[in-house]
Design an enzyme around this catalytic site. Sequence first.
Site, short mmCIF file in Angstrom:
data_model
loop_
_atom_site.label_atom_id
_atom_site.label_comp_id
_atom_site.label_asym_id
_atom_site.label_seq_id
_atom_site.Cartn_x
_atom_site.Cartn_y
_atom_site.Cartn_z
N ARG A 258 -25.72 -30.03 35.94
CA ARG A 258 -26.25 -30.86 37.01
C ARG A 258 -26.95 -32.08 36.42
O ARG A 258 -27.69 -31.95 35.45
CB ARG A 258 -27.23 -30.06 37.87
CG ARG A 258 -26.56 -28.89 38.59
CD ARG A 258 -27.48 -28.11 39.48
NE ARG A 258 -26.80 -26.94 40.01
CZ ARG A 258 -27.36 -26.01 40.77
NH1 ARG A 258 -28.65 -26.13 41.10
NH2 ARG A 258 -26.66 -24.98 41.21
N GLU A 347 -38.78 -21.98 42.25
CA GLU A 347 -37.51 -21.39 42.68
C GLU A 347 -36.70 -20.86 41.51
O GLU A 347 -36.49 -21.56 40.51
CB GLU A 347 -36.68 -22.43 43.44
CG GLU A 347 -35.34 -21.91 43.91
CD GLU A 347 -34.36 -23.02 44.23
OE1 GLU A 347 -33.15 -22.81 44.01
OE2 GLU A 347 -34.79 -24.10 44.66
N ARG A 388 -34.25 -20.97 33.05
CA ARG A 388 -35.49 -20.96 33.83
C ARG A 388 -36.08 -19.55 33.91
O ARG A 388 -37.30 -19.36 33.79
CB ARG A 388 -35.25 -21.51 35.23
CG ARG A 388 -36.55 -21.57 36.05
CD ARG A 388 -36.37 -22.21 37.40
NE ARG A 388 -36.24 -23.66 37.31
CZ ARG A 388 -36.37 -24.49 38.33
NH1 ARG A 388 -36.67 -24.01 39.54
NH2 ARG A 388 -36.22 -25.80 38.18
#
Length: 420
Positions: A258, A347, A388
Amino acid sequence: MLDKRFIRENPQAVRDAVAVKGIDLDVDELLQLDQDNRKLQFEVDGAQARRKSFAKQFAKADEARRAELRVEHEAFDRQLRDLREQLARTGARLAELMLLTPNIPWSGAPVGPDEAANVVLRTVGTPPEFDFTPLDHTELAEKRGWAEFARARKVAGERAYALVGDMVMLERAVHSYALDLLRGREFTPVAVPALVREEPLIGTGMLPKAREEIYAIPEDDLYLAGTAEVALVGLHAGEILDAARLPIRYAGISPCFRREIGSASRDVRGLLRVHQFEKVEQFVLCAADEAESARWHAELLATAERILSDLGLCYEVVECATGDMGVGKFRMNDINTWFPSLGRFRETHSCSTLHDWQARRANLRYRDTDGTIRFAHTLNNTAVATPRLLAALLENFQTADGAVRIPEVLRPYLGGRELI
């Protein structure tokens, strides 16, 4: 996309969805184009039928009449060409707007322009308390030699990283654990291409809206996908499946890419927001039934919660607002995991129900038991996404001497080690 008939019969519902999702779409223009397109198609069909009658008249006519028919036929052909050109232009513009048409959000979605309007449904677990000053994941990883940031930036620029040693093994452990859990729930692991064509990106709804977030390779007409969902939808695009095959459950494995254009200078440091990451994606393709979709949404969400609970991480489940859920979503729940260095949740998972919105774009159908051909429903949710999730593990389970406690479910994948 939505069914054209649904749009005609429910224009206000579509206008409302456009408004609450913040979509730049003129529904009245779409409706007018649809009406014009159907009218032109009717005229073209009629003209083509009349054209066939010319051939029959010509065969029966004498020479004088044939000369007249030739003149009439040339004028008629010009008219038909004009109609076809109008139809092509109208159809192309209509198709363009149809791709921008949002799914109708479910009635329980909070109405708001962005994530600030999201509502926390529940919080599970308790954030850790430390009797020492904890490090953030970047400091800890660099201190232990588990990640290279400066050297990786020399190779690939900002947001680059290289995992080293035990951090690589921890990442493998996280993914192996998630795959084993999903296999136990009858999900089929599929390692999918990260390089994809434009069609599956359109089919999933990543294009045309999010083009600036996607890495493109124009010389080869290919793109780097940001999720395995793109390829998993694309695998069955254009197919008519047998209802007996449903539900199809995939655990998609892929590197993801991304551009993070919309993130500007946020989270440049460390592992929280990177250009390349690894993910195991839960994906379900099921019958076109709202109750069935709701059941699978609950199961995908529960699986993600099970993973975080097994890992011993504190998290919250969020109901996403209309402006945060994206164009194609009917419903979306995020799961945010606790990061001690930030003092807040971030998130790590996103669970989405899309009903037949993707299937219509990808022409992904199935033949029901009564022989009716229907568009399938699709759902997806993260199982694990690293690095993450690795950052969360480092920060939450660090010790005073700079070690990291390994969650019990991961120890079998690390030779039984309790600490790294």
